[in-house]
Write a protein that holds these residues in place. Structure first.
Motif: not given
Length: 605
Positions: A43-56
């Motif tokens: 796990l990373e210390p932070f996430y951005t919208k760049e990390d989002l995938g398309d979850l069903p």
């Protein structure tokens, strides 16, 4: 107003965030703020919208959930419903002459006991291996009630008891008796058995999915349609206190089960969500400082609801040692009523949607679980895995690792191995511990390996309760004297650590402001009547304190334990030659110390 919220702020790239973190780390590696999970991903210390995938997008059965109470007596039904429950988990187990829960022996008794329950209240009826014998009564009950669930689960019986509960060749006929009762959700996957035995979140989910696929295939082989087979199944999952991971687990569960159903018939899983009953896991509930269980139960309930559970049962905070549990059951219901009526958890369909962290966590968990699921399927599926013992061995190894982490304080249970309350007493816990001991011994060898549902704190509870028994018999608790001397910062720190460490035993502990010399400290320890004296100072000062400490103790308290707070490597050999009995430090195994102490001062371990 068409502006997006916060649109006046410029977007910040992921690389910019990373640069800011590296600056704050002041030369330390970025890996310092990353977190390796027990599921095998980082796990990373932070996430951005760049990390989002398309979850069903998987629909839920309902926007809200059913607050579910366990019922062990007919007299509990009306108070539970009046107290806010809107589903009932009714238990009636029978083993030989022993009965647990309602006494239901015939189809007629089943109808008589349950017919007065309002028809709109879902009934989850736990009859265990006896379920097929009640097919006729269940059909009649289903005619008069809207939602009836039963928990036939021979694989679960194998895991708990080492036996299937019937002949292997009779399994399909037992399934056939139940699935012919139209409208009844009759087959359960008890994933919470795995969770209560110490499985990781990923293990519970991967094994439960494979378990469900095995049952689904059996039902299809009986001639049921995919919809009939899926409607007959439901999942009974455990939820622990790892808040975000549990939300992700349940979200991943719904997504993966939909994908599995889509493999049988494209699009089917997208329109036919599974039913999930979530129960707070006993694994992380504790017997001592039980009020912390209220917090554990509430956060687990939040995870269960946000993850999309249809039914949620919160265990009473005092269920480890109290038989009646009226207060515990009321608090358990009320915690969910607060989530519904004051926090409005039922007003948003998927509150976690859009969270960078949660969606990425869910995606990672799906990848990890799917890999484990496919490996199990390639090896013959869940039934093959539990017959060979592979599943049990894997869960046993995980549980053992967690217990070792607790004993070394790499894992923390508040009130058990961290910040215990030494004056807390639960002599009544002996009944529960004796019952658990019988379950662990179990009697005769079984055909298959078993798993052992056993709370993480059990060894701590068992050893500490020996002190409570001694006090209940009229004897005194062993006395511990913290002899603080020398450097103020180090003596306070080590006294605090020692009190926290030995407090797990429930002994009487006396801390002190500090002494001018060893002679004064040992004299005060003698006045106190100390059985254990812990020398608390700095490593540098121990070089000059060990000799007088040993001499004074031999002269004034020859039978008391001499313990050193810390582990000064250069002085260990000298300390042992002077008769130091033990060392309290970060790497000391707490359970081993507790066993040694109870054997010495209580005479039992």
């Amino acid at each position: 107003m068409n502006e997006t919220l916060f649109s006046e702020f410029a977007e910040v790239s992921k690389e910019t965030w990373r640069e800011l973190i590296l600056k704050d780390l002041k030369g330390a590696n970025f890996e310092k703020v990353q977190w390796d999970t027990e599921e095998g991903f980082t796990l990373e210390p932070f996430y951005t919208k760049e990390d989002l995938g398309d979850l069903p997008q998987v629909p839920r059965n309902q926007s809200s959930w059913k607050i579910t109470d366990e019922i062990l007596s007919p007299s509990e039904i009306n108070p539970s419903l009046a107290g806010g429950a809107d589903a009932l988990y009714i238990v009636s187990h029978k083993e030989g002459k022993e009965t647990y829960g309602l006494s239901i022996g015939t189809n007629e008794e089943l109808i008589k006991e349950l017919e007065e329950i309002p028809k709109e209240i879902p009934i989850i009826l736990s009859l265990a291996n006896r379920t097929p014998d009640f097919a006729e009564g269940l059909r009649k009950l289903n005619d008069s009630h809207n939602h009836v669930y039963t928990d036939y689960d021979p694989y679960g019986t194998l895991l708990l008891c080492g036996e299937l509960g019937s002949k292997k060749e009779d399994l399909n006929s037992n399934f056939a008796k139940l699935v012919n009762s139209k409208g009844i959700h009759s087959i359960a996957v008890h994933g919470y058995y795995l969770r209560d035995a110490g499985a990781t979140i990923g293990q519970e989910l991967a094994f439960s999915l494979s378990w469900g696929v095995d049952y689904l295939n059996r039902l299809l082989d009986l001639g049921l349609s995919l919809k009939e087979a899926n409607d007959s199944l439901w999942f009974f999952m455990g939820v622990g206190s790892n808040y975000f991971f549990e939300i992700a687990k349940l979200s991943a569960h719904r997504i993966l089960w939909a994908e599995i159903l889509n493999a049988y018939e494209p699009g089917f899983g997208d329109e036919n969500p599974t039913t999930i009953f979530s129960r707070t896991s006993e694994f992380q509930y504790t017997a001592y400082d039980p009020y912390v269980n209220m917090l554990r139960g509430t956060t687990a309930a939040m995870s269960a609801v946000l993850g999309g559970s249809d039914f949620v049962q919160v265990l009473p905070f005092d269920h480890n040692y109290s038989e009646k549990q009226e207060l515990g059951k009321r608090i358990a219901r009320n915690s969910q009523l607060l989530l519904r009526s004051e926090s409005f958890f039922d007003k948003v369909e998927d509150p976690s949607k859009g969270s960078y962290y949660l969606e990425t966590l869910t995606k990672n968990l799906i990848t990890s679980v799917w890999e484990k699921f496919q490996t199990l399927e390639k090896d013959g599926g869940f039934f093959a895995g539990i017959q060979s013992g592979k599943v049990q061995d894997e869960i046993g190894a995980t549980a053992s690792k967690k217990r070792s982490a607790l004993a070394s304080k790499k894992e923390i249970l508040l009130g058990t191995n961290q910040y215990p309350l030494p004056t807390e007493r639960h002599p009544e816990l002996s009944t529960s511990l004796e019952h658990t001991k019988k379950l662990l011994e179990f009697g005769s060898p079984t055909e298959y390996k078993r798993i052992t549902p056993l709370r993480l704190s059990y060894e701590f509870d068992r050893l500490r309760q020996l002190t409570d028994e001694q006090i209940a018999s009229g004897k005194k608790a062993p006395k511990v004297f913290l002899l603080t001397i020398g450097d103020l910062t180090m003596r306070k720190a080590r006294a605090s650590f020692s009190a926290n460490f030995i407090g797990c035993l429930g002994y009487e502990i006396q801390d002190n402001l500090g002494f001018a010399n060893i002679q004064e400290g040992v004299s005060k320890a003698k006045e106190f009547g100390a059985d254990i004296v812990v020398l608390c100072s700095s490593d540098e000062e121990y070089a000059n304190l060990l000799q007088p400490f040993s001499e004074e103790m031999k002269a004034k308290l020859p039978n008391a334990w001499k313990i050193l707070a810390g582990y000064p490597k250069d002085l260990i050999q000298k300390a042992e030659s002077l008769g130091i009995d033990d060392f309290i430090h970060m790497k000391r195994n707490t359970i081993e110390f507790m066993e040694k102490a109870q054997s010495k001062w209580i005479g039992k371990s």
